[in-house]
Design an enzyme around this catalytic site. Structure first.
Site, PDB file in Angstrom:
ATOM      1  N   HIS A 131      -2.129  -8.865   1.780  1.00 24.27           N
ATOM      2  CA  HIS A 131      -1.601  -7.834   2.426  1.00 24.27           C
ATOM      3  C   HIS A 131      -2.875  -7.359   3.699  1.00 24.27           C
ATOM      4  O   HIS A 131      -3.451  -8.177   4.200  1.00 24.27           O
ATOM      5  CB  HIS A 131      -1.704  -6.679   1.547  1.00 24.27           C
ATOM      6  CG  HIS A 131      -0.935  -5.055   1.913  1.00 24.27           C
ATOM      7  ND1 HIS A 131      -0.406  -5.215   3.130  1.00 24.27           N
ATOM      8  CD2 HIS A 131      -0.900  -4.048   1.485  1.00 24.27           C
ATOM      9  CE1 HIS A 131      -0.136  -4.005   3.447  1.00 24.27           C
ATOM     10  NE2 HIS A 131      -0.414  -3.176   2.477  1.00 24.27           N
TER      11      HIS A 131
ATOM     12  N   ASP B 204      -2.311  -8.899  11.227  1.00 22.40           N
ATOM     13  CA  ASP B 204      -3.624  -9.238  11.201  1.00 22.40           C
ATOM     14  C   ASP B 204      -4.288 -10.560  12.069  1.00 22.40           C
ATOM     15  O   ASP B 204      -5.198 -10.994  11.951  1.00 22.40           O
ATOM     16  CB  ASP B 204      -3.663  -9.712   9.754  1.00 22.40           C
ATOM     17  CG  ASP B 204      -3.390  -8.590   8.992  1.00 22.40           C
ATOM     18  OD1 ASP B 204      -4.008  -7.392   9.049  1.00 22.40           O
ATOM     19  OD2 ASP B 204      -2.406  -8.406   7.962  1.00 22.40           O
TER      20      ASP B 204
ATOM     21  N   HIS C  64       5.564 -12.985   7.274  1.00 22.14           N
ATOM     22  CA  HIS C  64       5.980 -11.683   6.715  1.00 22.14           C
ATOM     23  C   HIS C  64       7.104 -11.504   5.900  1.00 22.14           C
ATOM     24  O   HIS C  64       8.131 -12.159   6.041  1.00 22.14           O
ATOM     25  CB  HIS C  64       6.120 -10.607   8.146  1.00 22.14           C
ATOM     26  CG  HIS C  64       5.914  -9.229   7.696  1.00 22.14           C
ATOM     27  ND1 HIS C  64       6.900  -8.430   7.018  1.00 22.14           N
ATOM     28  CD2 HIS C  64       4.966  -8.520   7.748  1.00 22.14           C
ATOM     29  CE1 HIS C  64       6.302  -7.215   6.926  1.00 22.14           C
ATOM     30  NE2 HIS C  64       5.050  -7.196   7.404  1.00 22.14           N
TER      31      HIS C  64
ATOM     32  N   SER D 163       0.847  -1.168  -0.022  1.00 25.38           N
ATOM     33  CA  SER D 163      -0.026  -0.053  -0.009  1.00 25.38           C
ATOM     34  C   SER D 163       0.837   1.482   0.053  1.00 25.38           C
ATOM     35  O   SER D 163       0.469   2.206  -0.592  1.00 25.38           O
ATOM     36  CB  SER D 163      -0.974   0.036   1.271  1.00 25.38           C
ATOM     37  OG  SER D 163      -0.150  -0.231   2.542  1.00 25.38           O
TER      38      SER D 163
ATOM     39  N   ARG E 127       3.238  -5.170  16.533  1.00 25.11           N
ATOM     40  CA  ARG E 127       1.633  -5.079  16.536  1.00 25.11           C
ATOM     41  C   ARG E 127       0.762  -5.921  17.097  1.00 25.11           C
ATOM     42  O   ARG E 127      -0.482  -5.763  17.517  1.00 25.11           O
ATOM     43  CB  ARG E 127       1.304  -4.358  15.218  1.00 25.11           C
ATOM     44  CG  ARG E 127       2.337  -3.355  14.697  1.00 25.11           C
ATOM     45  CD  ARG E 127       2.167  -2.899  13.204  1.00 25.11           C
ATOM     46  NE  ARG E 127       2.493  -4.308  12.240  1.00 25.11           N
ATOM     47  CZ  ARG E 127       2.285  -4.460  11.187  1.00 25.11           C
ATOM     48  NH1 ARG E 127       1.770  -3.145  10.310  1.00 25.11           N
ATOM     49  NH2 ARG E 127       2.515  -5.644  10.299  1.00 25.11           N
TER      50      ARG E 127
HETATM   51  N1  CMX Z   1       1.198 -19.711   5.236  1.00 24.81           N
HETATM   52  C1  CMX Z   1       1.543 -20.783   4.237  1.00 24.81           C
HETATM   53  N2  CMX Z   1       2.534 -20.640   3.701  1.00 24.81           N
HETATM   54  C2  CMX Z   1       3.314 -19.372   3.671  1.00 24.81           C
HETATM   55  C3  CMX Z   1       3.039 -18.458   4.733  1.00 24.81           C
HETATM   56  C4  CMX Z   1       1.688 -18.691   5.606  1.00 24.81           C
HETATM   57  N3  CMX Z   1       1.272 -17.924   6.361  1.00 24.81           N
HETATM   58  N4  CMX Z   1       3.868 -17.579   4.745  1.00 24.81           N
HETATM   59  C5  CMX Z   1       4.704 -17.877   3.751  1.00 24.81           C
HETATM   60  N5  CMX Z   1       4.336 -19.061   3.042  1.00 24.81           N
HETATM   61  C6  CMX Z   1       5.213 -19.670   1.985  1.00 24.81           C
HETATM   62  C7  CMX Z   1       4.960 -18.874   0.987  1.00 24.81           C
HETATM   63  O1  CMX Z   1       3.814 -18.774   0.236  1.00 24.81           O
HETATM   64  C8  CMX Z   1       6.338 -19.199   0.062  1.00 24.81           C
HETATM   65  O2  CMX Z   1       5.743 -20.355  -0.591  1.00 24.81           O
HETATM   66  P1  CMX Z   1       6.195 -20.876  -2.036  1.00 24.81           P
HETATM   67  O3  CMX Z   1       7.790 -20.915  -1.939  1.00 24.81           O
HETATM   68  O4  CMX Z   1       5.573 -21.991  -2.180  1.00 24.81           O
HETATM   69  O5  CMX Z   1       5.784 -19.857  -2.968  1.00 24.81           O
HETATM   70  C9  CMX Z   1       7.186 -19.587   1.177  1.00 24.81           C
HETATM   71  O6  CMX Z   1       6.554 -19.867   2.577  1.00 24.81           O
HETATM   72  C10 CMX Z   1       8.108 -18.556   1.215  1.00 24.81           C
HETATM   73  O7  CMX Z   1       7.461 -17.336   1.757  1.00 24.81           O
HETATM   74  P2  CMX Z   1       8.281 -16.164   2.695  1.00 24.81           P
HETATM   75  O8  CMX Z   1       9.388 -15.833   1.829  1.00 24.81           O
HETATM   76  O9  CMX Z   1       8.182 -16.702   3.936  1.00 24.81           O
HETATM   77  O10 CMX Z   1       6.952 -15.057   2.547  1.00 24.81           O
HETATM   78  P3  CMX Z   1       6.659 -14.065   1.529  1.00 24.81           P
HETATM   79  O11 CMX Z   1       7.739 -13.008   1.715  1.00 24.81           O
HETATM   80  O12 CMX Z   1       6.718 -14.582   0.204  1.00 24.81           O
HETATM   81  O13 CMX Z   1       5.376 -13.662   1.859  1.00 24.81           O
HETATM   82  C11 CMX Z   1       3.452 -12.898   3.272  1.00 24.81           C
HETATM   83  C12 CMX Z   1       5.162 -12.797   2.998  1.00 24.81           C
HETATM   84  C13 CMX Z   1       2.988 -11.991   4.380  1.00 24.81           C
HETATM   85  C14 CMX Z   1       2.718 -12.822   1.788  1.00 24.81           C
HETATM   86  C15 CMX Z   1       3.227 -14.613   3.446  1.00 24.81           C
HETATM   87  O14 CMX Z   1       3.716 -14.739   4.934  1.00 24.81           O
HETATM   88  C16 CMX Z   1       1.593 -14.893   3.671  1.00 24.81           C
HETATM   89  O15 CMX Z   1       1.261 -15.105   2.526  1.00 24.81           O
HETATM   90  N6  CMX Z   1       1.121 -14.710   4.811  1.00 24.81           N
HETATM   91  C17 CMX Z   1      -0.206 -15.178   5.044  1.00 24.81           C
HETATM   92  C18 CMX Z   1      -1.137 -13.619   4.596  1.00 24.81           C
HETATM   93  C19 CMX Z   1      -0.929 -12.734   5.414  1.00 24.81           C
HETATM   94  O16 CMX Z   1      -0.902 -12.951   6.871  1.00 24.81           O
HETATM   95  N7  CMX Z   1      -0.687 -11.513   5.003  1.00 24.81           N
HETATM   96  C20 CMX Z   1      -0.687 -10.329   5.910  1.00 24.81           C
HETATM   97  C21 CMX Z   1       0.866  -9.666   6.149  1.00 24.81           C
HETATM   98  C22 CMX Z   1       0.826  -8.526   6.891  1.00 24.81           C
HETATM   99  C23 CMX Z   1       0.006  -7.258   6.030  1.00 24.81           C
HETATM  100  O17 CMX Z   1       0.550  -6.801   4.993  1.00 24.81           O
HETATM  101  O18 CMX Z   1      -1.045  -7.038   6.694  1.00 24.81           O
END
Ligand code: CMX
Length: 436
Positions: free
Chosen positions: A272, A373, A318, A242, A327
């Site tokens: 996000h 979240d 994250h 964002s 947070r």
């Molecule tokens: N559940 C399952 N798998 C997850 C995960 C979770 N909570 N967090 C990361 N992973 C997976 C990724 O999907 C990725 O898988 P692939 O290699 O198969 O694609 C792998 O672990 C490595 O990811 P990462 O480097 O640890 O995490 P990213 O930086 O790519 O992504 C985020 C970060 C937040 C998108 C991810 O942790 C996620 O999807 N979390 C759940 C959604 C969420 O809570 N988002 C809110 C974030 C805070 C905000 O912005 O409000």
């Protein structure tokens, strides 16, 4: 001139001069080497943005102009000594780099209440033209765009303003926009979930207190929660979706409404800001399948099943953080203090004990810990704000404080059009000598 703007003018001209000199004297210095993986993994860890409002340390979490969240709670002005800081004070801190006194915060509260009274009627008309079933983020973003007809920035640009003065109409537009978001958010909430029974703003209230009031919640406890919520979600350095989007669109000299609406479209993604709603869907499914008092073993199985289905566990992980999000901790502390026995809060605590292990066992998740979240929706639900689709809108109202104060600085610094290079797969393969 308003005292905040006056001060910004002084601070801004000095810092803009410093930036100019920095680039003139060190423009060719190398600050970082970049790997192929960093580029392909979403530019993670690549330092490529200038943002003063906050910084994010993977281990410690967010600092707003060098103040951690506990420090903010200690130093920012509050309505009552045992209350939560006023978000108006955080806005001032992010904008000017210093803690404001109570009189300045009161000035901002009154200024925003005055500005909020002047929302163009067509902002409500476009909301009303949408079906109530349209997600609240669609209604929110549409109204933000509709309000851009009042953009000071666009008007000044069209009149041929000197670009060194762009920050001034940007400041006006940003303050107008921030002041009006609670009214828009509450209008959408009452429209969709409370039979269009709208509640007028109370101009004597603070910005977050007014949001709670207009949503229909007048207890001091919910107003306090809303102040906390608005502070915690306000900023998370410049690279998140964002913030980065708002900045990027602003570099085309789009007005603050266009820029912020673009950022909000990013916030509406489930990875996000929309994760706060996704968490509640995930919890509700868990309760529907297992009951509202699941054992830790049952939570583990449920979480493992989510992963087996190729889905993410929302509220965990994250892109930058490598520890529990402060947070999350602040909200948990709040819940432990005021509503320790709330069933959803107990569930959140149990999930926190189980899910990090489940994620660690995948061997690929870089951060198995909860983010902001993982608890925000449970906290709101426990206080009776049970309508999950409004949660991302509340996140958006708060996020305006950080990304829009940064947008003013972008114009003070005269940040140019953002335009990185993109290359094909063949280019990358050739660059690293990849043998096919
Ligand atoms: N559940 C399952 N798998 C997850 C995960 C979770 N909570 N967090 C990361 N992973 C997976 C990724 O999907 C990725 O898988 P692939 O290699 O198969 O694609 C792998 O672990 C490595 O990811 P990462 O480097 O640890 O995490 P990213 O930086 O790519 O992504 C985020 C970060 C937040 C998108 C991810 O942790 C996620 O999807 N979390 C759940 C959604 C969420 O809570 N988002 C809110 C974030 C805070 C905000 O912005 O409000």
């Amino acid at each position: 001139m308003d005292p905040v703007k006056q001060k910004l003018k002084e601070v801004g001209s000095k810092r803009a001069e410093q930036l100019k000199r920095l680039v003139a004297e060190h423009g060719n210095d190398v600050i970082q080497e970049v790997t192929l993986e960093q580029v392909i993994s979403g530019m993670k860890g690549i330092v490529a943005l200038l943002t003063d409002t906050s910084s994010l340390d993977p281990e410690e979490g967010i600092r707003f102009r060098d103040y951690s969240i506990p420090e903010l709670r200690q130093h920012l002005p509050k309505l009552k000594d045992d209350g939560e800081p006023l978000p108006e004070g955080l806005f001032y801190l992010m904008l000017l780099g210093e803690i404001p006194d109570r009189a300045t915060v009161d000035f901002i509260s009154r200024d925003w209440a005055r500005r909020a009274a002047d929302i163009p009627g067509h902002a409500f008309d476009v909301i009303n033209a949408l079906p109530k079933s349209a997600h609240p983020m669609i209604q929110f973003n549409t109204a933000i765009l509709a309000m851009s007809t009042q953009s000071h920035f666009r008007k000044a640009y069209m009149e041929g303003m000197d670009k060194k003065d762009y920050w001034d109409p940007m400041y006006e537009g940003v303050n107008d926009l921030i002041s009006r978001l609670p009214v828009i958010a509450a209008y959408i909430y009452r429209r969709v979930f409370h039979n269009e029974k709208y509640i007028d703003m109370d101009p004597s209230l603070d910005w977050a207190g007014n949001l709670a009031h207009m949503m229909g919640y007048d207890s001091e406890e919910i107003k306090r929660l809303m102040r906390l919520y608005m502070v915690l979600h306000a900023d998370h350095e410049g690279g998140n979706v964002s913030a980065h989007t708002t900045h990027l669109v602003g570099t085309a000299l789009s007005n603050p409404y266009y820029s912020f609406a673009a950022g909000m479209n990013g916030l509406a993604g489930p990875l996000h800001g929309m994760a706060n709603q996704e968490v509640m869907v995930w919890l509700e499914q868990l309760i529907a399948e297992i009951g509202d008092n699941p054992t830790k073993e049952q939570i583990r199985e449920y979480a493992e099943n989510t992963l087996k289905q190729g889905r993410v566990i929302p509220g965990y992980g994250h892109a930058v953080l490598r520890k529990t999000d402060p947070r999350f901790t602040e909200q948990l502390n709040f819940a432990n203090k005021y509503i320790p026995e709330a069933p959803l809060i107990k569930l959140v605590r149990n999930i926190y004990e189980v899910v990090p292990d489940v994620l660690r066992s995948t061997g690929k998740v870089k951060n198995p810990w909860p983010n902001v979240d993982a608890i925000s929706g449970s906290l709101l639900t426990s206080y009776g704000i049970t309508e999950h689709p409004i949660y991302t809108v509340l996140f958006g109202v708060s996020r305006s404080l950080g990304v829009l104060s940064s947008l003013i600085w972008d114009r003070i610094y005269g940040q140019p059009l953002e335009r990185p290079s993109s290359k094909s797969l063949e280019w990358y393969m050739k660059k690293v000598g990849f043998k096919q």
